[in-house]
Write a protein that holds these residues in place. Sequence first.
Motif, short mmCIF file in Angstrom:
data_model
loop_
_atom_site.label_atom_id
_atom_site.label_comp_id
_atom_site.label_asym_id
_atom_site.label_seq_id
_atom_site.Cartn_x
_atom_site.Cartn_y
_atom_site.Cartn_z
N ARG A 528 0.82 -1.22 0.00
CA ARG A 528 0.00 0.00 0.00
C ARG A 528 0.86 1.27 0.00
N ASP A 529 2.12 1.16 0.39
CA ASP A 529 3.00 2.32 0.42
C ASP A 529 3.97 2.36 -0.76
N MET A 530 3.70 1.54 -1.78
CA MET A 530 4.65 1.44 -2.90
C MET A 530 4.28 2.34 -4.07
N GLY A 531 3.78 3.50 -3.80
CA GLY A 531 3.59 4.46 -4.88
C GLY A 531 2.29 4.33 -5.62
N SER A 532 2.33 4.49 -6.94
CA SER A 532 1.13 4.65 -7.76
C SER A 532 0.49 3.32 -8.14
N GLY A 533 -0.64 3.44 -8.88
CA GLY A 533 -1.40 2.27 -9.27
C GLY A 533 -0.65 1.31 -10.16
N ASP A 534 0.26 1.81 -11.01
CA ASP A 534 0.98 0.88 -11.88
C ASP A 534 1.93 0.00 -11.07
N ASN A 535 2.42 0.49 -9.92
CA ASN A 535 3.22 -0.35 -9.02
C ASN A 535 2.35 -1.42 -8.37
N TYR A 571 -4.31 2.97 -16.21
CA TYR A 571 -3.81 3.92 -17.20
C TYR A 571 -4.93 4.72 -17.87
N PHE A 572 -6.18 4.34 -17.61
CA PHE A 572 -7.32 5.05 -18.18
C PHE A 572 -7.89 6.04 -17.17
N PRO A 573 -8.50 7.12 -17.62
CA PRO A 573 -9.17 8.03 -16.69
C PRO A 573 -10.35 7.34 -16.03
N PRO A 574 -10.78 7.80 -14.85
CA PRO A 574 -11.87 7.14 -14.12
C PRO A 574 -13.18 7.08 -14.89
N ASP A 575 -13.44 8.07 -15.75
CA ASP A 575 -14.72 8.11 -16.47
C ASP A 575 -14.64 7.42 -17.82
N VAL A 581 -7.21 5.99 -26.78
CA VAL A 581 -5.81 5.73 -27.10
C VAL A 581 -4.97 5.99 -25.86
N LEU A 582 -4.12 5.03 -25.53
CA LEU A 582 -3.24 5.20 -24.38
C LEU A 582 -2.08 6.11 -24.73
N GLU A 583 -1.64 6.86 -23.74
CA GLU A 583 -0.42 7.64 -23.90
C GLU A 583 0.75 6.69 -24.15
N SER A 584 1.79 7.21 -24.77
CA SER A 584 2.92 6.37 -25.16
C SER A 584 3.54 5.65 -23.98
N ASP A 585 3.81 6.39 -22.87
CA ASP A 585 4.43 5.78 -21.70
C ASP A 585 3.52 4.73 -21.08
N ASP A 586 2.22 5.03 -20.97
CA ASP A 586 1.28 4.07 -20.40
C ASP A 586 1.18 2.82 -21.27
N ARG A 587 1.23 3.02 -22.57
CA ARG A 587 1.15 1.89 -23.49
C ARG A 587 2.36 0.96 -23.28
N ILE A 588 3.54 1.55 -23.09
CA ILE A 588 4.75 0.74 -22.85
C ILE A 588 4.63 -0.03 -21.54
N LEU A 589 4.13 0.64 -20.49
CA LEU A 589 3.98 -0.02 -19.19
C LEU A 589 2.99 -1.17 -19.28
N LEU A 590 1.87 -0.97 -20.00
CA LEU A 590 0.89 -2.03 -20.14
C LEU A 590 1.45 -3.20 -20.95
N LEU A 591 2.17 -2.89 -22.01
CA LEU A 591 2.77 -3.95 -22.82
C LEU A 591 3.79 -4.75 -22.01
N ASN A 592 4.48 -4.08 -21.08
CA ASN A 592 5.42 -4.80 -20.23
C ASN A 592 4.72 -5.87 -19.38
N ILE A 593 3.50 -5.55 -18.96
CA ILE A 593 2.72 -6.53 -18.20
C ILE A 593 2.46 -7.77 -19.06
N PHE A 594 2.04 -7.56 -20.30
CA PHE A 594 1.74 -8.70 -21.17
C PHE A 594 3.01 -9.46 -21.56
N LYS A 595 4.13 -8.76 -21.69
CA LYS A 595 5.38 -9.46 -21.97
C LYS A 595 5.80 -10.34 -20.80
#
Length: 650
Positions: A528-535, A571-575, A581-595
């Motif tokens: 819970r103390d490890m930063g943002s949602g992508d962590n 990586y998506f807005p709440p609404d 379309v995902l931002e470039s950095d978010d797209r890379i982070l999401l692809l890392n999950i699938f890799k």
Amino acid sequence: MTFQIQAVTIYGKQPGQVHTVPFEPGSLNIVTGDSRRGKSALLTIIDYCLASSDYPVKSGKVREYVSAFAITLVKPGEQLFVARRAPESKKGVSTVLCILSQTPGSPPPPLDELRFVTPRDVAKGLLSDFCGIDRNIRVPAVGRATLIAPSVRHALFFCFQAQNEIANEDVLFHSQGEEWRPNTIRGVIPYFLGATDREQALLRNRLRLARRDLSDHEAKLAIANNLAPAAGQAQALLTEAIEAHLLDPAPDHEATAEGVLRLLREALLRRGPQPGPDRTDDPLTELRAYRGELRGRASRARVRIADLKAALAENSDFTDQANEQRARLATLGLLKRDPEASAAEQCPVCDSPVRSAHATVTALTTDLLHLQGDLHAIGSDTPAIERMISHEEGQLQELRSELARNQEEINEVTAASRTLDQEPDDVRRAAIVQGRISLYLDTAAQLAVGPRMEDRTEELRTRIAELETLLSEDVQGDRLTSFLSLINQEIRKKAQELALEHSSSPIRLDVNRLTVVADTVEGPVPLRDMGSGDNHLGYHVATLLSLHEWFAENDNPVPGVLILDQPSQVYFPPDHVGEEVLESDDRILLLNIFKAIHRTLRRLDGKLQVIVMEHADLEDPAFSDHVVHRWRRRDGQALVPAAWIPPEAD
């Protein structure tokens, strides 16, 4: 090998309506599309068909237009078809399922051929068998004095990540946020990791039964002991005899069983009630007042025991620290006194005088003497405190027994009062009481002439001691620690590949707090103390992939399925409701999950199946090549076919 999911099937409410959603075992299956197309319902349907006790499918078109759900489970050479009806309107969850063993490759049968006759508990057992779970194993439930029989329902803690769990900073495992589930998860983790030894589990169960037998045996011995205080029933009959004027209300009646029996025999010989003043006091009031006094004494005894145990713990803590300090100061004995220079000490290495050390050594030596005196005092106090605790616990046990007898007496007097109040004549009341006394004395006489109860206390205690000796070595604890150490290495490796925060520090799965912890130089950092949602997302995926690698490589009985619902949500807005379309950095982070998922799938070579429900629809081959279903509103594609929905309801 355990099972994976071949297909999810839904049956509509109109004849012939069947829709099957196939999946590829041993690989990544992505279902992408717009919101409200039924993607998240796939997880809840699978959960429901795997013998859930409730109906997890959310309200909407799936609930409105589907009459039954089914899943097809497969493992090498075997196929199992499991179907369950949706709850009918205003009725409870269906408690029966249809389970069919099929030839591999068989399609789902028509709805009218299904027979829903298997009770949920039986179905859970069959599914557990198909999963490879040993139904003879029992593991202790954490926080409760019960044992758990691991089942397929418990294995799903490690197979599902719902939309509100996949990136949750407070929840690591499926349904961890529900009441009682955390303790259940803690209880079954050692079994599913393979740390539970079957023989050890059987010994724990035997120990639990032996302790229960000893408790029951001691209670029966207390009842059979003639020197014990009279039973509550006998005391109540004595009170009734006094109320019916069969005995004088003497305040000093004997309390032993023999004394009470003598008085009851005397009451039985009386010819009707004896003249005398009526009692003005209420026996129930006296009994209840005495019960209040007993409760107060018991409460005070518990407080004294708690205080004594706290004092004992403080003594133990002080002794540990003082012994450590004494060990350090004891090295002063190495300094030898120089007879030619009384103010000097001799170095233990070169024997040269060390004059400057004299004052310091003298002070430290004085401290050592004081410390040894304190330790001696504490050592003298500790046995006395332990004896006081033992005495108080004995007193508390006696009070508990007295409370039980008091409650029995209250029950008997209350029941007798209801009967006697219906008799207006004193003679008839006395006769009823004498009849009850006669029955009790006949029973007591039979017990007296019968064989005395064999005292098996020592035998049972010996058996308990033997079992405790066999279980003294914490084999499960050692194995669990070893296994977690290996799993933690994999979690950290994946966290580094995902470039997660704190991944440079040691990472561990904390099975007590059910979270992931990074051990940094500043101290432990929980999830819970490890930063943002992508962590949070990254550590969830890293942990679950590492666990499934362990399950698969060691043939542990957990379904070879990992279902992730909307990992891209961080990586998506709440609404967000549709394509975006995902931002470039978010797209890379999401692809890392699938890799990371692909790396695990390649390593396990068909032993794991991953199903992902997604809003995102990426063009990268790591994603697009594994999309098995694309449900877009503009194409009319969804879990529930458009043809099932009337035009006016769409």
